[in-house]
Design a protein around this motif. Structure first.
Motif, short mmCIF file in Angstrom:
data_model
loop_
_atom_site.label_atom_id
_atom_site.label_comp_id
_atom_site.label_asym_id
_atom_site.label_seq_id
_atom_site.Cartn_x
_atom_site.Cartn_y
_atom_site.Cartn_z
N ALA A 64 0.83 -1.20 0.00
CA ALA A 64 0.00 0.00 0.00
C ALA A 64 0.86 1.26 0.00
O ALA A 64 0.57 2.23 -0.70
CB ALA A 64 -0.94 -0.01 1.21
N LYS A 65 1.93 1.25 0.78
CA LYS A 65 2.82 2.41 0.82
C LYS A 65 3.47 2.65 -0.53
O LYS A 65 3.58 3.79 -1.00
CB LYS A 65 3.88 2.21 1.89
CG LYS A 65 3.34 2.15 3.32
CD LYS A 65 4.44 1.79 4.31
CE LYS A 65 3.89 1.58 5.70
NZ LYS A 65 4.95 1.16 6.67
N HIS A 70 2.17 6.42 -6.12
CA HIS A 70 1.87 6.63 -7.54
C HIS A 70 0.37 6.80 -7.79
O HIS A 70 -0.06 6.88 -8.95
CB HIS A 70 2.39 5.45 -8.36
CG HIS A 70 3.88 5.31 -8.34
ND1 HIS A 70 4.70 5.99 -9.21
CD2 HIS A 70 4.69 4.59 -7.52
CE1 HIS A 70 5.96 5.68 -8.95
NE2 HIS A 70 5.99 4.84 -7.94
N GLY A 71 -0.42 6.83 -6.73
CA GLY A 71 -1.85 6.99 -6.88
C GLY A 71 -2.61 5.71 -7.12
O GLY A 71 -3.78 5.75 -7.50
N LEU A 72 -1.95 4.55 -6.89
CA LEU A 72 -2.61 3.27 -7.06
C LEU A 72 -3.22 2.81 -5.73
O LEU A 72 -2.92 3.35 -4.67
CB LEU A 72 -1.64 2.22 -7.59
CG LEU A 72 -1.35 2.22 -9.10
CD1 LEU A 72 -0.60 3.48 -9.52
CD2 LEU A 72 -0.53 0.99 -9.50
N LEU A 309 2.52 1.36 -15.71
CA LEU A 309 2.00 2.67 -16.08
C LEU A 309 2.48 3.09 -17.46
O LEU A 309 1.73 3.68 -18.25
CB LEU A 309 2.41 3.71 -15.03
CG LEU A 309 1.94 3.42 -13.59
CD1 LEU A 309 2.34 4.57 -12.67
CD2 LEU A 309 0.45 3.17 -13.53
N GLY A 310 3.72 2.74 -17.78
CA GLY A 310 4.23 3.04 -19.11
C GLY A 310 3.49 2.29 -20.19
O GLY A 310 3.19 2.84 -21.26
N GLY A 311 3.20 1.02 -19.94
CA GLY A 311 2.45 0.23 -20.92
C GLY A 311 1.05 0.77 -21.14
O GLY A 311 0.56 0.81 -22.28
N LEU A 312 0.39 1.20 -20.07
CA LEU A 312 -0.96 1.76 -20.21
C LEU A 312 -0.93 3.08 -20.99
O LEU A 312 -1.81 3.34 -21.83
CB LEU A 312 -1.59 1.98 -18.84
CG LEU A 312 -2.10 0.72 -18.14
CD1 LEU A 312 -2.61 1.07 -16.75
CD2 LEU A 312 -3.22 0.06 -18.95
#
Length: 350
Positions: A64-65, A70-72, A309-312
């Protein structure tokens, strides 16, 4: 007489996303943050809608930390005590808007939920999680929790059919977890013969949820970043992942050294390993519906997060979606027999 649905139902491996003309100049221009208002809690969510699954070897406070930076989101597993929750809240208050309390529906589970929410009122999301949420008693539990926490966002599941998605939302949940048997360490389909190909489940259930103002989580079945893009393209509001996040420093799995190599323990919530650890074994009336595996140790989760995140972002550029939330509108799937060139699949990679 048994019925057969002859319509073809599809998994992520059965399709690719069709590229289309795009005016986006750079992946850096893509906005992955989403904003949603929930039907019943009336709360607003803002973040990147990828969730760590509520499994002991993924849904940890350490994860979680790392994800929250990164906002996930992290669905924290249900085996943490009240004292452990208090310690996490005291040390990492900035993470509380990106976690949920996961519980089952037994009286002891609901008592723990009450204790945690009373002690940490900043937590606003509750996950009611059972393997088979197609049962009437689960709906009664949703009503009970909604009555007790009218302003909390409730996640409920898992199911795989649109009529149950509608009923769960109308009963009081805000977000429904969709997926039966698709997880990497789940054996439900092998033990029971029950399941639903995940892409079709997401397509059908997203349509049902959005029709009544609800949201869904695509839970399970993603084995690579492209599958996350397909899930969002099929209409998922959130995507929950387990195996892709297992094996990292923050995952919580036991690290094992064998023949000079490091491995990490990863097991399903319904596996024999989980039931022996928490319930003293597998009850006589049921079967274990999960695997225990050892996967290569992956180190810090940061590199995996950035890769996802890069792939998305790249997927969005291929179809002209400036925001992740536009991916559904911009996606057309094409059936395929092969996703990638397999010639070097057995070769070691660096």
């Amino acid at each position: 007489m048994s019925k057969i649905i002859n319509d073809v139902k599809l998994d992520y491996k059965d399709v690719l996303i069709r590229p289309r003309r795009s005016t986006i100049r750079s992946r850096a221009d893509i906005d992955l943050f989403a904003e949603m208002k929930f039907r019943n809690s009336k709360r607003i969510y803002e973040g990147i809608p990828i969730m760590a699954a509520n499994m002991e070897s993924t849904g940890t406070f350490e994860m979680a930390k790392a994800l929250s930076k990164h906002g996930l989101f992290t669905a924290v597993h249900k085996y943490n005590t009240l004292e452990e929750w208090k310690a996490f809240a005291a040390s990492s208050p900035e993470c509380l808007h990106n976690v949920s309390v996961s519980v089952g529906i037994s009286p002891s589970d609901l008592k723990l939920l009450s204790d945690i929410i009373d002690a940490i009122p900043e937590i606003s999301i509750i996950s009611l999680d059972i393997a088979n949420a197609h049962i009437q008693v689960f709906l009664e539990s949703i009503k009970q929790v909604r009555s007790a926490y009218p302003n909390h966002t409730i996640v409920a599941g898992d199911v795989a059919i649109p009529e149950m998605v509608e009923e769960i939302i109308l009963t009081g949940a805000d977000i429904v977890k969709v997926g039966i048997g698709g997880g990497s360490v789940c054996t439900t389909r092998l033990k029971t013969g029950v399941g639903y190909p995940q892409l079709s489940a997401v397509l059908e259930c997203a349509h049902a949820a959005h029709g009544v103002g609800g949201h869904i989580i695509a839970d399970g079945g993603c084995i690579n970043v492209g599958d996350l893009a397909k899930a969002f393209g099929a209409g998922a509001d959130f995507v929950m992942i387990g195996g892709m996040l297992a094996g990292h420093d923050q995952s919580g799995g036991k690290i094992i050294k064998r023949d000079g190599k490091l491995y990490s323990q990863f097991y399903g919530l319904c596996s024999r390993a989980a039931m022996e650890k928490h319930y003293g074994g597998v009850a006589e009336y049921r079967a274990a519906e999960g695997k225990e595996v050892e996967i290569p140790y992956k180190g810090d989760v940061e590199a995996t997060i950035l890769d996802m995140l890069g792939g998305l972002r790249s997927a969005c550029t291929y179809v002209g979606a400036k925001r992740l939330q536009e991916l559904y509108r911009q996606t057309t799937f094409i059936r395929c027999t092969q996703q990638s060139n397999p010639v070097f699949e057995s070769a070691p990679s660096k």
